[in-house]
Scaffold this motif. Structure first.
Motif, PDB file in Angstrom:
ATOM      1  N   LEU A   1      -2.710   0.574  -4.119  1.00  0.00           N
ATOM      2  CA  LEU A   1      -2.585  -0.938  -3.861  1.00  0.00           C
ATOM      3  C   LEU A   1      -2.083  -1.194  -5.034  1.00  0.00           C
ATOM      4  O   LEU A   1      -2.297  -1.364  -6.002  1.00  0.00           O
ATOM      5  CB  LEU A   1      -3.980  -1.579  -3.584  1.00  0.00           C
TER       6      LEU A   1
ATOM      7  N   GLU B   1     -14.927   1.147   4.253  1.00  0.00           N
ATOM      8  CA  GLU B   1     -13.982  -0.089   3.653  1.00  0.00           C
ATOM      9  C   GLU B   1     -14.175  -0.114   2.204  1.00  0.00           C
ATOM     10  O   GLU B   1     -15.211   0.083   1.557  1.00  0.00           O
ATOM     11  CB  GLU B   1     -14.168  -1.285   4.476  1.00  0.00           C
TER      12      GLU B   1
ATOM     13  N   VAL C   1      -5.591  -3.685   6.928  1.00  0.00           N
ATOM     14  CA  VAL C   1      -6.177  -4.509   5.836  1.00  0.00           C
ATOM     15  C   VAL C   1      -6.332  -6.121   6.497  1.00  0.00           C
ATOM     16  O   VAL C   1      -5.792  -6.560   7.109  1.00  0.00           O
ATOM     17  CB  VAL C   1      -4.989  -4.555   4.843  1.00  0.00           C
TER      18      VAL C   1
ATOM     19  N   ILE D   1       0.927  -1.268  -0.153  1.00  0.00           N
ATOM     20  CA  ILE D   1       0.020  -0.092   0.004  1.00  0.00           C
ATOM     21  C   ILE D   1       0.787   1.358  -0.003  1.00  0.00           C
ATOM     22  O   ILE D   1       1.736   1.491   0.767  1.00  0.00           O
ATOM     23  CB  ILE D   1      -0.877   0.092   1.176  1.00  0.00           C
TER      24      ILE D   1
ATOM     25  N   VAL E   1      -9.970  -3.169   2.635  1.00  0.00           N
ATOM     26  CA  VAL E   1      -8.977  -2.314   3.128  1.00  0.00           C
ATOM     27  C   VAL E   1      -9.983  -1.191   3.977  1.00  0.00           C
ATOM     28  O   VAL E   1     -11.104  -0.792   3.522  1.00  0.00           O
ATOM     29  CB  VAL E   1      -8.296  -1.412   2.051  1.00  0.00           C
TER      30      VAL E   1
ATOM     31  N   VAL F   1      -4.958   2.819   8.602  1.00  0.00           N
ATOM     32  CA  VAL F   1      -5.486   1.791   7.475  1.00  0.00           C
ATOM     33  C   VAL F   1      -4.930   0.443   8.282  1.00  0.00           C
ATOM     34  O   VAL F   1      -3.931   0.227   8.564  1.00  0.00           O
ATOM     35  CB  VAL F   1      -5.014   2.030   6.108  1.00  0.00           C
TER      36      VAL F   1
END
Length: 679
Positions: free
Chosen positions: A113, A185, A85, A48, A101, A83
């Motif tokens: 990404l 998200e 994941v 990311i 995410v 953030v």
């Protein structure tokens, strides 16, 4: 979180990643996404904004699925990450990754990404070897799909990668430019399909390119199939948690290792072990079928059917095929397809054929299924002919082996490594070799087939002959293999009849085969449980005073759970319940250190030197015959034995186990229960 490898699998489809779900390209490491002996992904790296992801936690409770909870950045600065994941990776007929995410900020956030993707299509048998590939790799972008491939003449392997969200696709991966709103998200579904293959490695013209090699099953179908498998197995109630946990783990792994081989898609056979042996190894599924017969008799039936499919018909030096001999290994990778290895159907095992005969009889004793036994009468007679002709290379009544293929195995019993069969002083015997345990298997096979000949095939003449031959073999064996001054059996004979005198675990298998005279069994037990072989965690493959002893040598000092389980079963057969209990307890003590999943092997260090059993670095885990060890130890503790239409049991439990109930044991009696209490 410390870096470690994570494995998920369903049959012979499996994936090995690091603990963030990534696959780093390596020509030697067994990481990647694999199916049918081929690595279909060798790179699968997510970042990311150019930063790698680090694991906060991992949920890997299911064999076929893992969830990774991740944050971007290096471990030194992700504490205040805005953030997170979630990667959920699932294997079945293909690979699916659900990527989510989550933005924890009060404002929207723009992210880039990047998923780096690569596939070398390496043959699993050649990883770690210096091999020059002769085919061509290619990559094509097809709209929003990425097709990676490898072709060598008619041999082709391809991976088709797609995403449910729009992406910029190039020949090396996919890029997503996304905006995630506050406290919201974003997610996508990534999918990797492996196109259908024929037996010899070509693409099938009968299926679309986005169909998989393996028949597709949904996640729900996989879960339901596992639940049904567990519900149909005997239920264990026990006051010793390590046993109950290991028993369930064993059943789950045996279920998950099953797959439908290309050559026999109607069968459901267990792979041998992850990662190197996710294929049909006949010895392993015959042994696991024998181990779990009181629990899952259908596994024994498929093992018998699957092995019989590969019975030899001709003399072929490269594949070591001989008329009547049963095959030992099947591979589907590039090396087998182009006969760089003989394993497209390899026959280099001297023990598979007698073990098949042993299982045929034991299966009938448990199930009463005489239809299958009648179906395989001709197969069994051909097995016996092979034992008495081609296998008896020196004409002295023993089964010998000698490699005929330049790419074949030097040792062709269960200890296949080149240095496994050795003299005490480290010398290697000349070929051919006759190892002790194979003679035991042959003895047991002839006794058992004599029963089938008399009771099922109505051939009393064959029964009488086999019983005479078995008695002669027992007498001859106990004369030639017994080492008088050491009071144990030779590991093997060399072609001159010299006794290969290393003290090894092989002789423990002679007990469950019944070839040992009763008066010698206590002497064997003392050797097996003595300090040279018994580490406290189990019985080593080779004694500590042997010149080639190495506690982390594959067959020269490690401890194999399946080996110990069969030895314990044999000790119990001879009434040596205390010795069997010590072996059983040692293996059960080791199991929790491997999360209740016993590996193929672990190190043979003395228990007083280690607080826990040490790993063997290259051990397969899960491993089918190691998974079968716990059921066989349960059978041993309860002394389960069929007697006509009844099941007999006589419990003798290790000191730490006080009560056992095994409910709904299947057999020719229907379903019944067995109980045990400490004495």
């Amino acid at each position: 979180m410390p870096r470690r490898s994570i494995s998920i699998f369903d049959g012979n489809v499996f994936m090995v990643t690091d603990n963030s779900g990534d696959i780093d390209q390596s020509p030697t490491a067994l990481t990647g996404f694999f199916a049918h002996d081929t690595r279909f992904l060798s790179t699968w790296n997510l970042s990311i904004n150019g930063e790698p992801l680090q694991a906060l936690s991992i949920d890997d409770r299911l064999n076929f699925e893992t969830r990774y909870f991740l944050v971007p950045g290096e471990p030194t600065h992700y504490v205040d990450a805005k953030v997170s994941v979630i990667r959920q990776q699932t294997v079945g007929a293909s690979l699916t990754e659900h990527l989510t995410v989550i933005n924890h900020c009060p404002t929207s956030i723009d992210l880039r990404l990047r998923l780096e993707v690569g596939a070398d299509f390496a043959d699993v048998t050649q990883l770690g070897r210096d091999v020059t590939r002769q085919g061509n790799h290619y990559a094509r972008v097809e709209g929003e799909r990425l097709l990676l491939g490898y072709r060598r003449e008619s041999f082709r392997r391809e991976s088709l990668i797609t995403s449910s969200q729009p992406a910029h696709v190039d020949e090396h991966g996919m890029t997503f430019e996304i905006r995630v709103e506050p406290q919201q998200e974003w997610s996508t579904r990534l999918h990797v399909a492996t196109p259908s293959l024929t037996t010899f490695g070509m693409l099938s013209g009968q299926r679309r390119m986005d169909e998989s090699i393996t028949p597709s099953r949904s996640r729900q179908e996989i879960v339901q199939e596992l639940d049904d498998w567990l519900n149909q197995a005997p239920h264990l109630e026990c006051d010793y948690e390590p046993l109950t946990t290991a028993y369930k783990r064993s059943l789950v792994d045996l279920a998950a290792l099953r797959y439908r081989p290309v050559i026999s898609p109607e069968l459901y056979l267990p792979c041998a072990g992850l990662p190197r042996y996710m294929t049909v190894i006949q010895r392993d599924f015959l042994l696991s079928g024998l181990q779990v017969l009181p629990f899952k008799p259908e596994l024994a039936a498929t093992a018998l059917i699957g092995s019989a499919v590969g019975q030899g018909n001709v003399l072929d030096d490269f594949q070591e095929e001989e008329p009547g001999k049963l095959g030992s290994e099947t591979r589907y990778g590039e090396a087998a397809a182009f006969e760089e290895l003989p394993q497209i159907l390899y026959f280099g095992a001297a023990d598979v054929t007698p073990l098949w005969l042993v299982l045929l009889d034991e299966y009938e004793r448990w199930t009463g299924d005489q239809t299958l036994v009648r179906q395989f009468e001709w197969t069994a007679r051909r097995c016996l002919d092979w034992i008495d002709t081609y296998a008896d290379a020196l004409g002295n009544g023993y089964v010998w082996y000698q490699r005929r293929s330049p790419a074949g195995l030097a040792n062709q019993g269960w200890k296949t490594s080149w240095d496994a069969i050795c003299f005490q002083d480290g010398r290697l015997p000349d070929l051919p070799r006759a190892t002790c345990e194979i003679q035991g298997y042959v003895y047991d096979a002839k006794i058992r087939v004599a029963r089938l000949a008399r009771q099922v095939w109505s051939d009393p003449d064959l029964a009488d002959r086999l019983e005479r031959e078995a008695a002669q073999l027992k007498q001859r064996f106990n004369r030639d293999f017994w080492i008088d001054d050491k009071q144990y059996y030779a590991l093997a004979l060399d072609p001159d009849g010299n006794q290969v005198d290393a003290l090894a675990s092989n002789m423990g298998h002679l007990l469950w085969c019944g070839i040992v005279p009763p008066e010698r069994a206590p002497q064997l037990a003392e050797h097996l449980l003595g300090p040279k072989l018994f580490s406290g965690w189990g019985i080593r493959t080779l004694a500590t005073d042997a010149a080639r002893y190495n506690p982390i040598g594959y067959h020269t000092g490690t401890i194999w759970p399946f080996d110990n389980a069969f030895i314990a079963w044999g000790l119990r057969r001879y009434g040596l319940a205390d010795h069997a209990g010590r072996v059983t307890q040692a293996i059960l003590d080791a199991a929790p250190y491997f999360r209740s999943r016993l590996p193929e092997a672990f190190a043979g260090h003395d228990r007083h030197l280690t607080e826990r059993p040490n790993i063997y670095p290259n051990a397969c885990s899960p491993h089918s015959v190691s998974a079968g060890a716990i059921p066989l130890l349960l059978r041993t503790m309860l002394s389960l034995n069929p007697d006509g239409d009844n099941l007999l049991f006589d419990a003798a439990l290790p000191s730490r186990i006080h009560n056992i109930k095994l409910l709904d044991i299947p057999g020719r009696w229907g379903r019944t229960d067995a109980f045990g209490r400490s004495r």
